[in-house]
Write a protein that holds these residues in place. Structure first.
Motif: not given
Length: 453
Positions: A274-280
Motif C-alpha cells: 500500500v502507498d500514499g502520502s501519510s504514514e498514518e
C-alpha cells in the motif's frame, strides 16, 4: 549478406560465433536461432540506415533489447540481421516541472527508476526484470509488473515516440504534453507491437509524484484458493493497494530457505503493498487489508517495518521464476489473464490439468489484476508432448473464462498458435493487413504474432 555488409560499412557489426550464439537465444525456452549478423547502431540515423539497407537487400531484420523476453519476440527465426539497441542508452531529458522524461531505447528500466527517484518522482511500470530489461523492450511488449494493479502498464505512461518505420523513414508520434487527442492513437498502436511495426529510438514517458510512504505485508494462507478469494475480497472491500501478489504452494517450495521465512502451515501467500502520502493513512489502509484477509483465512500478517524488510520480501518474489528451475530442470512460463472474479476457478482448473497429465503446475503473480504466471514444470524433453497438451488446455481454459492468452510477455512465437482461440479470423486478418500496409516487404521481425496464413 556480403552486399549488405558493404552497405553498412562504418557501423558496429559483429558476426563472430560467440555473438551470434548470444543473440540467437532469449529467456523464452523457444530454441536457438542465431542471426547471420548483429549490428549495434548508436543513433537514430544509424537505425534508419540499417532498416533501409535490409529493405534494399531483402534481409530479415529483428530489433533486440536485453533478450529477457519470455515469448521469443527478439529471436531472429528467419535469420538475417539482429539489431541491438543497447548502445542507445542515454536518458536524454528529465523534466521534473513537466513530469516527463525522454530516453533512448537501450536505457535499463532500473537505471531510469533510480534517476527518476532521485528527482523525487515515480515511474510505476515495474516488471521483475527491471535490473536488466530495457525501455525499448518494455515498449515492444507493453510490459507490466506488480504495480500495474494500481498504476497500469507501460502503454499508460508513453506520451510520444521517435519511431523508425519499416521503410527507414523517421517519424514522431504522440506528444510531449500529458493530454492530447489530435489524430489517431499511433502511440497506442506501436506500443506492444513486438518489433513488427517499427523501432522506437526516443521514448517520452509520463511520470507521477513519488508516493511518500510505502508499506508491505506478507499474508500467509493454508491454500492458494483461499488466498485468491481473499484478493477479491480486498478489492470488493473498497481498497486499491499498489500490489497484490500471489504465490502458491509450489512457488513457496521453490523459494523456501532462500529469503523470507514462511510460517508453518502456509500453502500460499499474498504480498500486499500500500502507498500514499501519510504514514498514518497508509498504515490504516494496510491494517484494513490485513483484517479483510484474516476474515478470509489469512493465518497472520507480517508487516515489513522498513525499506530493508520490504526489499527482502520483493527479492523473494523476484527469485520465484529461477527457483522453480531448481525443482525441475525445465519449465514453460505463461502469463495469462482472467477476470479477477475468475482467479480462484482458473487456479483450480490449472492445477487439475497438471494433475491429470502428471505434471507440476505452479501459479504465482499479479493476482490483483488477474494476471497469473502459470508455470508447467517437467524433468525431461521426453515429457514435451504432455507439456504441449497441458499448455493448449491451459490456454483453452483461460479463454473460456473470459481471459486473454498474454498479459505482459507478448505473443512472439511462443503463443501465436493460440491467438485464434481469443481473436476471430476477421480481427487477425485486420492486424495482418496493418502489418503489410506499414511493412510491405515484411522485413521487420517476420514470423512473430501471427501464424502463416
Amino acid at each position: 549478406m556480403k552486399a549488405l555488409r558493404d552497405e553498412l560499412q562504418g557501423l558496429e557489426l559483429r558476426d563472430d560465433a560467440a555473438t551470434l550464439t548470444t543473440f540467437g537465444h532469449d529467456e523464452s525456452d523457444q530454441g536457438d536461432f542465431p542471426p547471420a549478423l548483429v549490428v549495434f547502431p548508436h543513433d537514430t540515423a544509424e537505425v534508419s540506415r540499417v532498416v533501409q539497407a535490409c529493405v534494399k537487400h531483402g534481409v530479415p531484420l529483428t530489433p533486440v533489447g536485453a533478450r529477457s523476453g519470455k515469448s521469443g519476440g527478439s529471436l531472429p527465426i528467419k535469420g538475417g540481421v539482429s539489431m541491438s539497441l543497447e548502445r542507445m542508452n542515454r536518458i536524454i531529458a528529465l523534466r521534473p516541472g513537466d513530469l516527463t522524461v525522454t530516453v533512448q531505447p537501450g536505457v535499463l528500466l532500473g537505471d531510469l527508476q533510480k534517476a527518476v527517484d532521485a528527482a523525487d518522482l515515480f515511474y510505476p511500470p515495474d516488471p521483475n526484470s527491471a535490473a536488466y530489461c530495457t525501455l525499448g523492450g518494455n515498449i515492444a511488449e507493453n510490459a507490466g509488473g506488480p504495480s500495474a494493479l494500481k498504476y497500469g502498464v507501460t502503454r499508460d505512461y508513453v506520451l510520444g515516440l521517435e519511431w523508425v518505420l519499416p521503410s527507414g523513414d523517421v517519424v514522431r508520434v504522440g506528444r510531449q504534453t500529458i493530454k492530447g487527442v489530435a489524430g489517431y492513437d499511433l502511440v497506442g498502436l506501436f506500443v506492444g507491437s513486438e518489433g513488427t511495426l517499427g523501432v522506437a529510438t526516443e521514448i517520452t514517458l509520463k511520470l507521477i509524484p513519488k508516493p511518500r510512504v510505502v508499506m508491505t505485508a506478507l499474508l500467509p494462507f493454508t491454500d492458494v484458493i483461499a488466498a485468491a478469494q481473499a484478493v477479491n475480497a480486498v478489492l470488493l472491500g473498497g481498497l486499491l493497494p499498489r500490489c497484490l501478489e500471489l504465490l502458491d504452494d509450489v512457488a513457496l517450495d521453490a523459494v523456501k530457505g532462500k529469503g523470507v521465512p514462511f510460517p508453518d502451515g502456509a500453502g500460499a501467500v499474498i504480498i500486499a503493498e500500500v502507498d500514499g502520502s501519510s504514514e498514518e493513512g497508509v498504515f490504516h489502509e494496510l491494517n484494513q487489508l490485513a483484517s479483510i484477509a484474516r476474515q478470509h483465512g489469512s493465518l497472520d500478517a507480517q508487516i515489513a517495518v522498513d525499506r530493508d524488510q520490504r526489499e527482502r520480501l520483493w527479492a523473494t518474489r523476484r527469485m520465484v521464476s529461477p527457483a522453480l528451475r531448481e525443482l525441475q530442470k525445465y519449465k514453460f512460463s505463461e502469463d495469462i489473464v482472467v477476470p479477477r472474479s475468475k482467479v480462484p476457478e482458473a487456479i483450480s482448473r490449472f492445477k487439475a490439468i497438471g494433475a491429470e497429465l502428471g505434471l507440476t503446475v505452479a501459479t504465482y503473480g499479479h493476482a490483483g489484476d488477474g494476471n497469473l504466471h502459470t508455470n508447467v514444470l517437467y524433468r525431461s524433453p521426453a515429457d514435451r508432448p504432455r507439456v504441449d497438451q497441458a499448455l493448449s488446455r491451459l490456454m483453452e481454459a483461460t479463454v473460456s473464462l473470459g481471459g486473454t492468452i498474454t498479459g505482459e510477455h507478448g505473443v512472439g512465437i511462443a503463443k501465436k498458435k493460440f491467438l485464434s482461440l481469443e481473436q476471430s479470423a476477421r480481427v487477425i486478418e485486420l492486424q495482418r493487413a496493418l502489418k503489410v500496409m506499414i511493412d510491405p516487404h515484411v522485413i521487420l521481425n517476420p514470423g512473430k504474432i501471427f501464424e502463416a496464413p
